[in-house]
Design an enzyme around this catalytic site. Structure first.
Site, short mmCIF file in Angstrom:
data_model
loop_
_atom_site.label_atom_id
_atom_site.label_comp_id
_atom_site.label_asym_id
_atom_site.label_seq_id
_atom_site.Cartn_x
_atom_site.Cartn_y
_atom_site.Cartn_z
N LYS A 106 55.14 61.20 69.31
CA LYS A 106 55.54 62.55 69.71
C LYS A 106 54.36 63.50 69.54
CE LYS A 106 59.27 65.96 68.88
NZ LYS A 106 60.39 66.33 67.99
N SER A 158 64.55 67.83 70.51
CA SER A 158 63.29 68.11 71.16
C SER A 158 62.48 66.86 71.53
CB SER A 158 62.43 68.99 70.24
OG SER A 158 62.08 68.30 69.05
N SER A 201 66.42 66.32 66.36
CA SER A 201 65.51 65.97 67.46
C SER A 201 65.14 64.51 67.58
CB SER A 201 64.23 66.78 67.34
OG SER A 201 64.50 68.10 67.72
N1 GLN Z 1 67.72 71.22 68.76
C1 GLN Z 1 67.43 71.73 67.43
C2 GLN Z 1 66.65 73.00 67.57
O1 GLN Z 1 66.48 73.45 68.63
C3 GLN Z 1 66.71 70.70 66.63
C4 GLN Z 1 65.26 70.69 66.83
C5 GLN Z 1 64.56 69.68 66.01
O2 GLN Z 1 65.17 68.84 65.34
N2 GLN Z 1 63.25 69.77 66.02
O3 GLN Z 1 66.20 73.56 66.62
#
Ligand code: GLN
Length: 504
Positions: A79, A154, A178
């Site tokens: 990532k 994400s 994410s």
């Molecule tokens: N979707 C969540 C957010 O927008 C989680 C993001 C993440 O785990 N980095 O914060």
């Protein structure tokens, strides 16, 4: 030769060790697959030009009789939130476009020391803010099951890469889901380790008290093998745990072999299912509970009343920490610099750079977080959110008195359509209703496939959670459940993808 991109990391490992295949063969097969399908999927922001040379080096070492770890020679996607000294690391943001860090994140260094082969960097929502990868400054990733749908976020790039057979393994980061939510909507496996179990050094920070790096794979055993490589104490991360960890791979192998859950108390969290969850998700979840019970698990219902406030607390704590973490993108130290027309002061340059370099979701959260931390509002917002966080931790403590692992769907729905929630931040935030509590409490969670939703034929995911430091339970129970579901259906979970939208 069988298509090497269809093998799991564990299978590749076996064949590499038996010298039936070379790392160069395996790496080339994946680079070819990326070249063939990534135009449609866009899982990668950068493909490494060093992969084949790294693979050749592993093959030479093996040829020389060097003792290598189990994943040596196996390719991996990383990532783009993780620093890599030989590849750009952008966190999906224009403000870091083209930035090549001077060092590796600890987890990346561990990959290299274990002789895995980095394939490239994967797409993500900007600074890991989002649930669909649509907030990437470099364009969205498409779900390999249906190119018009989101791959989750994400870390949609990492999940799409493994689901589309572009990589057998990937690394993600999970601040509120994410890793687990993208796994759920792409039919893959994702693990958020116990907070402090995997080093955050060199992971571009979103919310430091929530962030954890973890594996994204197609099987539980592969996740365990990767977790064994990246986990462990790191003096460079002040929150790193000094615990000795057992072998997660051994736990996964035993779980899959025994397929017995006799005496395991599985707690179904009442608040993490029901209204608002898609019918097919609920049906698959009910079926999974039957499978667990048939294997001897004791199913108990647990209630966690404060989970109702988890999203609200998270969207104060996360923006507060993010606003502070993102202050370092000031046009001076790294990344983009925009000089305002006609010149200006240092502050003018910073403002112009941040205006041009950050996308709308990032700006929204910086403003929210700055407001929540401001004098006069701090107690009302940030202070209250921290209290709720404590209540959620206590709900978990009570639940784990009655259950060894907790269970819920990993996401409330299957993958939604690209664009569907982009203009509605609250609708986007609700996708993490099942995953956020684990981050707030620092406990480990795993998402794994539980079958396709009958109404749309798309993957659904189940989530297992364990007490802090008990990650090993996720692997033994997760591998058992995976094997039991595969026995029931007569095929591996990922090969339910006969209709992958990209060429098989
Ligand atoms: N979707 C969540 C957010 O927008 C989680 C993001 C993440 O785990 N980095 O914060």
């Amino acid at each position: 030769m069988a298509d090497l991109t269809r093998l799991t990391a564990a299978e590749l490992s076996q064949k590499l060790q038996a010298r039936e295949i070379s790392s160069v063969d395996v790496t080339r097969a994946h680079l070819d697959r990326i070249a063939a399908v990534d135009g449609d999927i866009h899982a990668f922001l950068h493909v490494s030009s060093a992969a084949l040379a790294t693979a050749a080096d592993v093959d030479t070492r093996r040829g020389d009789g060097e003792k290598l770890g189990p994943l040596a020679g196996v390719p991996i996607a990383i990532k783009d939130v993780l620093c890599t000294f030989d590849m750009p690391s952008t966190a999906g943001s224009k403000i870091l476009e083209g930035w090549v860090p001077p060092y590796d994140a600890t987890v990346v260094r561990k990959l290299r020391e274990a002789h895995l082969v980095p394939l490239g960097k994967t797409n993500m929502d900007e600074f890991a803010m989002g649930s669909s990868t649509e907030h990437s400054a470099f364009g969205p990733t498409h779900n390999p099951w249906d190119l018009d749908r989101i791959p989750g976020g994400s870390g949609g790039g990492s999940a799409a890469a493994v689901a589309a057979y572009e990589a057998p393994l990937a690394l993600g980061s999970d601040t509120g889901g994410s890793i687990r939510q993208p796994a759920a909507v792409t039919g893959s496996v994702g693990v958020k380790p116990t907070y402090g179990g995997v080093s955050r050094y060199g992971a571009i920070a979103l919310a430091s008290s929530l962030d954890q790096v973890g594996p994204v794979t197609r099987t539980v055993l592969d996740a365990a093998l990767l977790h064994d490589v990246i986990g462990g104490y790191d003096p460079r991360d002040s929150t790193s745990l000094k615990d000795p960890w057992p072998s997660f791979a051994d736990a996964a192998r035993t779980g899959a072999r025994d397929r017995s859950l006799k005496g395991v108390r599985v707690g179904v969290v009442k608040q993490l299912n029901g209204d608002g969850f898609q019918v097919g998700v609920r049906d698959r979840f009910a079926e999974s509970l039957e499978v667990l019970a048939a294997a001897g698990a004791e199913i108990v219902e647990v209630s966690a009343p404060n989970f109702e406030y988890a999203i609200a607390a998270y969207y104060l704590i996360l923006p507060a920490e993010a606003s502070s973490n993102l202050a370092k993108f000031d046009s001076v130290r790294f990344g983009l610099r925009v000089n305002p027309k006609g010149g200006g002061t240092v502050e003018d340059v910073m403002a112009a750079t941040r205006e041009a370099g950050f996308g709308p979701e990032v700006k929204r959260r910086i403003i929210l977080g700055t407001y929540a931390l401001s004098a006069g509002y701090y107690d009302a917002y940030y202070g209250s959110a921290q209290k709720v966080r404590t209540l959620i931790q206590r709900d978990f403590d009570a639940a784990f008195e009655r259950a060894d692992v907790l269970i819920s769907p990993a996401a409330p729905t299957t993958a939604f359509k690209l664009g569907e929630k982009l203009e509605d931040p609250l609708a986007m935030y609700l996708n993490d209703v099942t995953t956020i509590p684990a981050n707030l409490a620092g406990i480990p969670g795993m998402g794994l496939p539980m079958g396709l939703a009958p109404e749309d034929g798309l993957p659904t995911g189940i989530q297992l959670m364990a007490p802090a430091r008990a990650d090993v339970r996720l692997y033994s129970v997760g591998a058992a459940l995976e094997a039991l579901l595969e026995d029931r259906w007569g095929h591996t979970l990922i090969s339910q993808a006969p209709e992958l939208a990209v060429a098989r």
